[in-house]
Design an enzyme around this catalytic site. Structure first.
Site, PDB file in Angstrom:
ATOM      1  N   CYS A  26      41.215  20.406  56.833  1.00 24.90           N
ATOM      2  CA  CYS A  26      40.594  18.925  57.588  1.00 24.90           C
ATOM      3  C   CYS A  26      41.606  17.856  57.392  1.00 24.90           C
ATOM      4  O   CYS A  26      41.288  16.579  57.842  1.00 24.90           O
ATOM      5  CB  CYS A  26      39.257  18.563  56.710  1.00 24.90           C
ATOM      6  SG  CYS A  26      39.447  18.149  55.120  1.00 24.90           S
TER       7      CYS A  26
ATOM      8  N   GLU B 204      40.569  19.158  62.609  1.00 26.42           N
ATOM      9  CA  GLU B 204      40.421  20.077  61.984  1.00 26.42           C
ATOM     10  C   GLU B 204      41.429  21.231  62.330  1.00 26.42           C
ATOM     11  O   GLU B 204      41.664  21.285  63.568  1.00 26.42           O
ATOM     12  CB  GLU B 204      39.115  20.904  61.771  1.00 26.42           C
ATOM     13  CG  GLU B 204      37.786  19.928  61.188  1.00 26.42           C
ATOM     14  CD  GLU B 204      37.615  20.315  60.080  1.00 26.42           C
ATOM     15  OE1 GLU B 204      38.050  21.601  59.191  1.00 26.42           O
ATOM     16  OE2 GLU B 204      36.952  19.525  59.134  1.00 26.42           O
TER      17      GLU B 204
END
Length: 299
Positions: free
Chosen positions: A254, A288
């Site tokens: 992330c 992401e």
């Protein structure tokens, strides 16, 4: 326009899920009319694609029975779940979770998402992310080790690709939810263990024993594939050295900055064979990333 404190007040938030956007204003109005807005500090929302909404009202004061009565009326009126929180206090009126259903390769997977625990925020993108990850694991076989497993978001679909899965997570609430989710989906080849990544390395190397592993022989697993979905801080030097032991490595990140740092270490022993971007947070700078790495000479 900003006020004297530099705060810009808004009356709506179009980037949140439509289920949440739909109840934000009615909830605020109901809180004010019920007289329970005093010292309300913030509201956390959790929703599922089926329409369930859970709102956690966070206060800078203790909550009493009169608050519960008023909050129950709002629950019934708006058709949502409400939790009250203040210092050392948590009042669950009906339930502290929502149930999400993800559609992956023609199968439905159900997950209990517990309030105040980590969950993937965007169900549609999450489905794409899991599907892409499963494609990267096709034909690998053997047993899988997963670190930072959370509530089993990836673990449970991944279990269909491996003989056994050993998944670790440090959060008690997440491990409890993961076990419930495993039962909810009729999966039986996963062992969820509450250990940090560092503790698991110690257990695998036999340098430390843990009661939490009682009855589970880690050495019996044939672990040649590692999956990690770490916090924003990424892995770091020692976990990367541990990850380098595996023939196959799948890394969901992330934070592209810490991913780049980790890839500089991992690329000494592994090659990147696939990469993907997933926009979990539209209209923000957050992304992401998924990366598949294979040990050099093992291609």
């Amino acid at each position: 326009r900003a006020d004297k404190q530099g705060v810009v007040k808004i009356s709506s938030c179009s980037i949140v899920h439509e289920n949440i956007a739909r109840v934000m204003q009615p909830l605020l109005e109901s809180i004010r009319s019920a007289g329970i807005a005093h010292k309300l500090f913030g509201i956390d929302f959790l929703t599922s694609s089926s329409g369930e909404v859970l709102a956690t009202l966070i206060y800078h004061k203790a909550l009493d029975e009169s608050w519960s009565v008023s909050a129950r009326e709002i629950e019934s009126k708006l058709g949502i779940f409400i939790i009250g929180r203040s210092r050392k206090q948590k009042i669950v009126l009906t339930q502290d979770y929502v149930t999400e259903t993800l559609h992956i390769f023609g199968r439905d997977y159900r997950y209990i998402h517990i309030e105040n625990s980590f969950t993937q925020p965007n169900a549609l993108v999450n489905e794409k992310m899991i599907s892409w990850s499963m494609e990267q694991l096709e034909g690998v076989g053997g047993d899988l080790l997963e670190l930072y497993c959370g509530a089993g978001n990836f673990t449970i679909p991944f279990a269909t690709k491996f003989d056994r899965v050993l998944a670790t997570e440090i959060s008690k609430a997440s491990i409890s939810a993961a076990k419930r989710n495993m039962e909810l989906n009729g999966v039986s080849n996963i062992d969820f263990v509450r250990l940090s990544a560092e503790e698991f390395t110690q257990a695998l190397d036999g340098t430390r024993e843990f009661r939490r592993l009682e009855g589970l022989k880690v050495a019996d697993y044939h672990l040649k594939t590692l999956f990690v979905d770490p916090p924003r801080a990424g892995l770091g030097e020692e976990p990367c050295a541990f990850a380098a032991r595996f023939d196959h490595l799948l890394y969901i990140s992330c934070n592209p900055e810490t991913l780049l740092r980790d890839l500089e270490l991992l690329s000494q022993t592994h090659e990147v064979t696939a990469m993907a971007l997933f926009d979990q947070f539209p209209y923000t700078h957050h992304l992401e990333m998924g990366v598949k790495l294979t040990r050099k000479g093992h291609l």
